[in-house]
Design a protein around this motif. Structure first.
Motif, PDB file in Angstrom:
ATOM      1  N   GLU A 148       0.814  -1.216   0.000  1.00  0.00           N
ATOM      2  CA  GLU A 148       0.000   0.000   0.000  1.00  0.00           C
ATOM      3  C   GLU A 148       0.844   1.261   0.000  1.00  0.00           C
ATOM      4  OE1 GLU A 148      -0.192  -2.494   2.109  1.00  0.00           O
ATOM      5  OE2 GLU A 148      -2.265  -3.083   2.558  1.00  0.00           O
ATOM      6  N   SER A 149       2.083   1.158   0.462  1.00  0.00           N
ATOM      7  CA  SER A 149       2.957   2.337   0.573  1.00  0.00           C
ATOM      8  C   SER A 149       3.845   2.541  -0.651  1.00  0.00           C
ATOM      9  CB  SER A 149       3.843   2.219   1.817  1.00  0.00           C
ATOM     10  OG  SER A 149       3.049   2.123   2.985  1.00  0.00           O
ATOM     11  N   VAL A 150       3.772   1.638  -1.597  1.00  0.00           N
ATOM     12  CA  VAL A 150       4.595   1.762  -2.792  1.00  0.00           C
ATOM     13  C   VAL A 150       3.990   2.828  -3.720  1.00  0.00           C
ATOM     14  CG1 VAL A 150       5.448   0.596  -4.865  1.00  0.00           C
ATOM     15  CG2 VAL A 150       5.352  -0.639  -2.687  1.00  0.00           C
ATOM     16  N   ASP A 151       4.832   3.770  -4.152  1.00  0.00           N
ATOM     17  CA  ASP A 151       4.348   4.794  -5.076  1.00  0.00           C
ATOM     18  C   ASP A 151       5.204   4.807  -6.335  1.00  0.00           C
ATOM     19  OD1 ASP A 151       6.718   6.037  -4.325  1.00  0.00           O
ATOM     20  OD2 ASP A 151       5.729   7.436  -2.957  1.00  0.00           O
ATOM     21  N   LEU A 152       4.818   5.634  -7.281  1.00  0.00           N
ATOM     22  CA  LEU A 152       5.495   5.693  -8.567  1.00  0.00           C
ATOM     23  C   LEU A 152       6.951   6.111  -8.428  1.00  0.00           C
ATOM     24  CD1 LEU A 152       5.319   5.489 -11.648  1.00  0.00           C
ATOM     25  CD2 LEU A 152       4.482   7.843 -11.690  1.00  0.00           C
ATOM     26  N   ASP A 153       7.221   7.037  -7.516  1.00  0.00           N
ATOM     27  CA  ASP A 153       8.594   7.516  -7.340  1.00  0.00           C
ATOM     28  C   ASP A 153       9.523   6.391  -6.880  1.00  0.00           C
ATOM     29  OD1 ASP A 153       7.989  10.068  -8.123  1.00  0.00           O
ATOM     30  OD2 ASP A 153       7.603  10.812  -6.085  1.00  0.00           O
ATOM     31  N   LEU A 154       9.026   5.549  -5.981  1.00  0.00           N
ATOM     32  CA  LEU A 154       9.855   4.446  -5.486  1.00  0.00           C
ATOM     33  C   LEU A 154      10.181   3.467  -6.614  1.00  0.00           C
ATOM     34  CD1 LEU A 154      11.133   3.158  -2.925  1.00  0.00           C
ATOM     35  CD2 LEU A 154       9.085   1.738  -2.769  1.00  0.00           C
ATOM     36  N   VAL A 155       9.186   3.185  -7.442  1.00  0.00           N
ATOM     37  CA  VAL A 155       9.415   2.269  -8.562  1.00  0.00           C
ATOM     38  C   VAL A 155      10.417   2.866  -9.537  1.00  0.00           C
ATOM     39  CG1 VAL A 155       8.349   1.059 -10.500  1.00  0.00           C
ATOM     40  CG2 VAL A 155       7.111   1.271  -8.332  1.00  0.00           C
ATOM     41  N   ARG A 156      10.281   4.169  -9.814  1.00  0.00           N
ATOM     42  CA  ARG A 156      11.220   4.836 -10.722  1.00  0.00           C
ATOM     43  C   ARG A 156      12.635   4.802 -10.156  1.00  0.00           C
ATOM     44  NH1 ARG A 156       7.488  10.062 -12.294  1.00  0.00           N
ATOM     45  NH2 ARG A 156       6.570   9.216 -14.224  1.00  0.00           N
ATOM     46  N   ASP A 157      12.756   5.065  -8.864  1.00  0.00           N
ATOM     47  CA  ASP A 157      14.075   5.042  -8.224  1.00  0.00           C
ATOM     48  C   ASP A 157      14.701   3.653  -8.318  1.00  0.00           C
ATOM     49  OD1 ASP A 157      13.785   7.687  -7.592  1.00  0.00           O
ATOM     50  OD2 ASP A 157      13.196   7.354  -5.504  1.00  0.00           O
ATOM     51  N   TRP A 158      13.862   2.628  -8.194  1.00  0.00           N
ATOM     52  CA  TRP A 158      14.359   1.250  -8.289  1.00  0.00           C
ATOM     53  C   TRP A 158      14.873   0.957  -9.697  1.00  0.00           C
ATOM     54  CZ3 TRP A 158      11.643  -3.656  -9.872  1.00  0.00           C
ATOM     55  CH2 TRP A 158      12.389  -4.788  -9.526  1.00  0.00           C
ATOM     56  N   VAL A 159      14.137   1.436 -10.692  1.00  0.00           N
ATOM     57  CA  VAL A 159      14.562   1.247 -12.075  1.00  0.00           C
ATOM     58  C   VAL A 159      15.905   1.933 -12.308  1.00  0.00           C
ATOM     59  CG1 VAL A 159      14.050   1.830 -14.484  1.00  0.00           C
ATOM     60  CG2 VAL A 159      12.241   0.934 -12.999  1.00  0.00           C
ATOM     61  N   VAL A 160      16.056   3.162 -11.815  1.00  0.00           N
ATOM     62  CA  VAL A 160      17.320   3.892 -11.957  1.00  0.00           C
ATOM     63  C   VAL A 160      18.445   3.138 -11.277  1.00  0.00           C
ATOM     64  CG1 VAL A 160      18.557   5.993 -11.326  1.00  0.00           C
ATOM     65  CG2 VAL A 160      16.214   6.146 -12.204  1.00  0.00           C
ATOM     66  N   CYS A 161      18.172   2.611 -10.095  1.00  0.00           N
ATOM     67  CA  CYS A 161      19.168   1.852  -9.338  1.00  0.00           C
ATOM     68  C   CYS A 161      19.623   0.626 -10.119  1.00  0.00           C
ATOM     69  CB  CYS A 161      18.583   1.447  -7.986  1.00  0.00           C
ATOM     70  SG  CYS A 161      19.712   0.489  -6.948  1.00  0.00           S
ATOM     71  N   LEU A 162      18.672  -0.063 -10.729  1.00  0.00           N
ATOM     72  CA  LEU A 162      19.000  -1.260 -11.512  1.00  0.00           C
ATOM     73  C   LEU A 162      19.887  -0.901 -12.702  1.00  0.00           C
ATOM     74  CD1 LEU A 162      15.506  -3.034 -11.578  1.00  0.00           C
ATOM     75  CD2 LEU A 162      17.518  -3.777 -10.293  1.00  0.00           C
ATOM     76  N   VAL A 163      19.537   0.190 -13.385  1.00  0.00           N
ATOM     77  CA  VAL A 163      20.313   0.618 -14.553  1.00  0.00           C
ATOM     78  C   VAL A 163      21.728   0.994 -14.131  1.00  0.00           C
ATOM     79  CG1 VAL A 163      20.526   2.358 -16.364  1.00  0.00           C
ATOM     80  CG2 VAL A 163      18.281   1.361 -15.844  1.00  0.00           C
ATOM     81  N   GLU A 164      21.854   1.710 -13.026  1.00  0.00           N
ATOM     82  CA  GLU A 164      23.172   2.129 -12.539  1.00  0.00           C
ATOM     83  C   GLU A 164      24.039   0.947 -12.126  1.00  0.00           C
ATOM     84  OE1 GLU A 164      22.263   4.888  -9.442  1.00  0.00           O
ATOM     85  OE2 GLU A 164      22.070   6.608 -10.823  1.00  0.00           O
ATOM     86  N   LYS A 165      23.394  -0.133 -11.738  1.00  0.00           N
ATOM     87  CA  LYS A 165      24.135  -1.345 -11.368  1.00  0.00           C
ATOM     88  C   LYS A 165      24.528  -2.178 -12.591  1.00  0.00           C
ATOM     89  CE  LYS A 165      22.306  -2.055  -6.684  1.00  0.00           C
ATOM     90  NZ  LYS A 165      21.499  -2.949  -5.798  1.00  0.00           N
ATOM     91  N   GLY A 166      24.105  -1.741 -13.763  1.00  0.00           N
ATOM     92  CA  GLY A 166      24.478  -2.445 -14.980  1.00  0.00           C
ATOM     93  C   GLY A 166      23.535  -3.554 -15.391  1.00  0.00           C
ATOM     94  N   VAL A 167      22.341  -3.597 -14.803  1.00  0.00           N
ATOM     95  CA  VAL A 167      21.355  -4.599 -15.193  1.00  0.00           C
ATOM     96  C   VAL A 167      20.906  -4.304 -16.625  1.00  0.00           C
ATOM     97  CG1 VAL A 167      19.088  -5.612 -14.676  1.00  0.00           C
ATOM     98  CG2 VAL A 167      20.602  -4.904 -12.808  1.00  0.00           C
ATOM     99  N   SER A 168      20.819  -5.330 -17.440  1.00  0.00           N
ATOM    100  CA  SER A 168      20.492  -5.141 -18.852  1.00  0.00           C
ATOM    101  C   SER A 168      19.079  -4.585 -19.020  1.00  0.00           C
ATOM    102  CB  SER A 168      20.600  -6.466 -19.604  1.00  0.00           C
ATOM    103  OG  SER A 168      19.553  -7.341 -19.232  1.00  0.00           O
ATOM    104  N   PRO A 169      18.844  -3.817 -20.092  1.00  0.00           N
ATOM    105  CA  PRO A 169      17.496  -3.281 -20.355  1.00  0.00           C
ATOM    106  C   PRO A 169      16.429  -4.368 -20.403  1.00  0.00           C
ATOM    107  CG  PRO A 169      19.100  -2.208 -21.771  1.00  0.00           C
ATOM    108  CD  PRO A 169      19.828  -3.312 -21.075  1.00  0.00           C
ATOM    109  N   ARG A 170      16.763  -5.530 -20.978  1.00  0.00           N
ATOM    110  CA  ARG A 170      15.788  -6.620 -21.056  1.00  0.00           C
ATOM    111  C   ARG A 170      15.391  -7.108 -19.665  1.00  0.00           C
ATOM    112  NH1 ARG A 170      14.140  -9.640 -25.104  1.00  0.00           N
ATOM    113  NH2 ARG A 170      15.761  -8.770 -26.455  1.00  0.00           N
TER     114      ARG A 170
END
Length: 303
Positions: free
Chosen positions: A46-68
């Motif tokens: 219930e506490s998850v919002d769009l900003d948190l999801v976006r931040d997670w995506v950015v974190c994944l990209v910065e860690k080198g996780v592939s786009p796929r």
């Protein structure tokens, strides 16, 4: 608790494979760990919002996780939160307007028709049980577009040589009927005779090992890779490459897209349309090789 409920839902109600469920579990637990790290509190959907999801995506990209992989993880979250909305646990999903990293779409690998002709007509598989079986495995992938799991799960009663059809159980236990031609019918009959004469006894599964037990994925991979290595320089050599080869051959020889879709067991036509790109690439290459002025540069060209 919500995550486990969702995983049970996709496993037992949606009939997702255990491998897919494991991938969903790993993605959700990874997001849960990120949530706890950021908010320093127990995971609460219930506490998850769009900003948190976006931040997670950015974190994944910065860690080198592939786009796929990033796209797959977001897709997992999207399914999870849609499930929670459906169950009334949350009122609206936070997964919306997410900007994902762009993926470079690669065309499926496939063998050329002459390579398959060389493999099936020019390579000596042998006349013993393994040779007859392995040749049929290669040709069945190529002639029917069957998936690896479908081939392994094929029962002896599913293959009807009198009607030249086989009943295949695909993803989510959906069944379809695949026709096959005279060449495959003859090979199937030869295989059954060889199998029954060498192995003996009644076997439930169509393709078996010498001990009458069904095949397993790693063994089929080894068989396919061994023979594809004899005729192809492709980096990737797998049963799925033969499935791609089947689809490409069908479309190149005039089959309708919807017919290929049904034979492959695709739910969406979009999944089949990728093979039209393969055939177009072949068309371009044929044009460049055959037309006398295809590669000419400069000069004067009149209308």
């Amino acid at each position: 608790m919500c995550i486990e409920s969702f995983l049970r839902y996709i496993r037992y109600e949606k009939n997702y494979s255990s491998h897919t469920v494991l991938s969903y579990r790993n993605d959700l637990l990874q997001f849960e760990a990120y949530y706890v790290e950021c908010k320093t509190e127990k995971f609460s959907p219930e506490s998850v919002d769009l900003d948190l999801v976006r931040d997670w995506v950015v974190c994944l990209v910065e860690k080198g996780v592939s786009p796929r992989s990033v796209s797959r993880k977001v897709s997992t979250l999207r399914s999870f939160f849609k499930f929670l909305v459906k169950k009334g646990i949350i009122s609206v999903t936070p997964i919306r307007n997410i900007q994902l990293p762009k993926m470079r779409k690669s065309l499926p690998a496939f063998l050329k028709e002459e390579e398959m002709d060389l493999l099936l007509d020019g390579i000596d598989f042998g006349n013993d049980f393994r040779g007859v079986r392995d040749r049929l495995i290669i040709n069945m992938f190529y002639s029917t577009g069957i998936r690896l799991g479908e081939l392994i799960g094929l029962k002896d009663a599913d293959v009807d040589i009198s009607m030249s059809v086989m009943k295949v159980t695909g993803k989510r236990n959906k069944q379809r009927i695949i026709p096959f031609g005279e060449e495959l019918r003859i090979q199937i009959e030869q295989y059954r005779n060889t199998r029954d004469g060498n192995v003996g006894g009644e076997c439930e599964f169509f393709f078996i090992k010498e001990d009458c037990k069904p095949l397993y994925p790693e063994l089929v991979y080894r068989i396919v890779t061994r023979y594809l290595n004899m005729v192809s320089t492709l980096t990737k050599k797998s049963p799925h490459v033969l499935r791609h080869t089947f689809a490409s051959a069908m479309l190149n020889n005039g089959a309708e897209l919807n017919s290929v879709k049904e034979l492959l067991g695709h739910e969406s036509l979009a999944s089949t349309e990728v093979y039209t790109h393969i055939t177009f690439e072949e068309l371009k290459q044929s044009y460049k090789q055959a037309h006398p002025r295809a590669e000419k540069k400069g000069g004067r060209y009149e209308n």
